[in-house]
Design a protein around this motif. Structure first.
Motif, PDB file in Angstrom:
ATOM      1  N   ASP A 171       1.002  -1.154  -0.072  1.00 57.09           N
ATOM      2  CA  ASP A 171       0.003  -0.145   0.037  1.00 57.09           C
ATOM      3  C   ASP A 171       0.794   1.260  -0.122  1.00 57.09           C
ATOM      4  N   HIS A 183       2.783   2.478   3.254  1.00 50.25           N
ATOM      5  CA  HIS A 183       1.903   2.542   4.565  1.00 50.25           C
ATOM      6  C   HIS A 183       1.753   1.229   5.172  1.00 50.25           C
ATOM      7  N   ASP A 184       1.626   0.221   4.192  1.00 47.97           N
ATOM      8  CA  ASP A 184       1.458  -1.260   4.762  1.00 47.97           C
ATOM      9  C   ASP A 184       1.856  -2.340   3.637  1.00 47.97           C
ATOM     10  N   THR A 217       8.313 -11.750  15.635  1.00 45.41           N
ATOM     11  CA  THR A 217       7.375 -11.915  14.413  1.00 45.41           C
ATOM     12  C   THR A 217       6.822 -13.511  14.380  1.00 45.41           C
ATOM     13  N   ASP A 229       5.879  -9.407   7.022  1.00 43.41           N
ATOM     14  CA  ASP A 229       5.340  -9.152   8.294  1.00 43.41           C
ATOM     15  C   ASP A 229       6.345  -8.312   9.361  1.00 43.41           C
ATOM     16  N   ARG A 232       6.194  -4.618   7.620  1.00 47.07           N
ATOM     17  CA  ARG A 232       4.811  -4.224   7.903  1.00 47.07           C
ATOM     18  C   ARG A 232       5.052  -3.189   9.206  1.00 47.07           C
ATOM     19  N   VAL A 233       5.847  -3.674  10.191  1.00 46.76           N
ATOM     20  CA  VAL A 233       6.042  -2.850  11.458  1.00 46.76           C
ATOM     21  C   VAL A 233       6.791  -1.846  11.254  1.00 46.76           C
ATOM     22  N   ALA A 235       6.665  -0.096   8.147  1.00 49.09           N
ATOM     23  CA  ALA A 235       5.706   0.499   7.348  1.00 49.09           C
ATOM     24  C   ALA A 235       4.689   1.364   8.041  1.00 49.09           C
ATOM     25  N   ARG A 236       4.098   0.731   9.156  1.00 52.61           N
ATOM     26  CA  ARG A 236       3.311   1.385   9.863  1.00 52.61           C
ATOM     27  C   ARG A 236       3.858   2.572  10.645  1.00 52.61           C
ATOM     28  N   GLU A 237       4.965   2.439  11.034  1.00 52.85           N
ATOM     29  CA  GLU A 237       5.755   3.594  11.689  1.00 52.85           C
ATOM     30  C   GLU A 237       6.394   4.612  10.997  1.00 52.85           C
ATOM     31  N   GLY A 238       5.995   4.444   9.581  1.00 50.91           N
ATOM     32  CA  GLY A 238       6.588   5.579   8.500  1.00 50.91           C
ATOM     33  C   GLY A 238       8.100   5.297   8.267  1.00 50.91           C
TER      34      GLY A 238
END
Ligand code: G1P
Length: 273
Positions: A171, A183-184, A217, A229, A232-233, A235-238
């Motif tokens: 994403d 973002h994800d 993970t 996975d 992702r961590v 990504a979600r923190e920018g």
């Protein structure tokens, strides 16, 4: 940044029966083992320490990059100087290090096995099934994105709809300055759940913090510890960016792709088939 981790412990089931007795990384693309091409990309991108995460039966990969003085002497005695020189320079391309993945628990787990050798520095991960032909080499372009942004980087490639379930899908948002913020990520989603058609392919520049994330993970898709996975961590923190690259991607982890790559590489080298 000087280290690249090559996860090469997998069984190579897509390449059976050829890979039953020979690691798939050693199967030839035209005249060189598949692993040669990604190592060459890493060297051209300024990396000098290649860390192979291996398993039982994968010794041939390290053997390829060792000196074989006896063979070089035989070639010289037969007047085959050029090949002797070629074989000789393989061992000086980089420093080659091997660590083991004693049990196949997934790509994330494979990367985690390199932790002690990588230490506390940013590093690259290369999946040798993905050969990317572009100029400058993809890893070099990614290194520049890392130096500019200070964030972990993944390589992104637009794929056809039917290919989406074979990849990690991003994403992602392309900013006005050309940077791509992620973002994800979703590992191998069904088409209808995919956030885009931007697939993560086998090149990553990672901050060493990825190791402590990987440690925590849990198994994901297919019951495996997925690198996606852990990413992702970030990504979600920018803290993850992407590089949408232009070039040719060859998937050499299956028989059709290996054949296509052989033809493409031979063609680029001017060989008549
Ligand atoms: C791995 C990753 C996936 C990525 C792909 C690229 O999958 O898990 O996210 O898109 O490599 O080739 P594999 O192809 O090893 O199943």
């Amino acid at each position: 940044m000087e280290k690249v981790v090559f996860p090469v412990a997998g069984l190579g089931t897509r390449m059976l029966p050829a890979s039953k007795a020979v690691p798939k990384e050693i199967l030839p693309i035209y005249d060189r083992p598949a692993i040669h091409y990604t190592v060459e990309e890493a060297v051209k991108s300024g990396f000098s320490k290649m860390i192979f995460v291996t398993s039982r039966g994968k010794e041939a990969i390290l053997n390829y990059f060792d000196r074989d003085v006896e063979l070089e002497e035989v070639l010289m005695a037969r007047g085959k100087r050029e090949m002797a020189e070629f074989l000789k320079q393989l061992s000086s391309l980089a420093e080659f290090i091997s660590v083991r993945q004693g049990i196949a628990l997934g790509l994330g787990h494979a990367v985690l096995q390199a932790r002690a050798v990588v230490g506390e520095e940013p590093f690259a991960v290369v999946l040798p099934d993905d050969i990317v032909l572009c100029e400058p080499p993809l890893l070099k372009q990614m290194r520049e994105v890392y130096l500019r942004t200070g964030k972990s980087v993944v390589a992104l490639y637009r794929v056809a709809k039917e290919e989406i379930p074979s990849f990690g899908i991003a994403d992602a948002e392309v900013k006005s300055d050309g940077n791509v913020v992620i973002h994800d990520l979703v590992e191998k989603p069904p088409v209808e759940e995919a956030p885009s058609d931007l697939a993560v392919i086998g090149r990553y520049i990672l901050e060493p913090e990825i190791f402590s994330i990987l440690e925590k993970t849990p198994p994901g898709k297919g019951g495996e510890i997925q690198l996606t996975d852990a990413l992702r961590v970030l990504a979600r923190e920018g803290r993850l960016v992407g590089l949408v690259f232009e070039g040719t991607r060859l998937d050499v982890g299956n028989p059709r792709g290996l054949l296509r790559a052989s033809l493409e590489i031979a063609r680029r080298r001017g060989v008549k088939i």
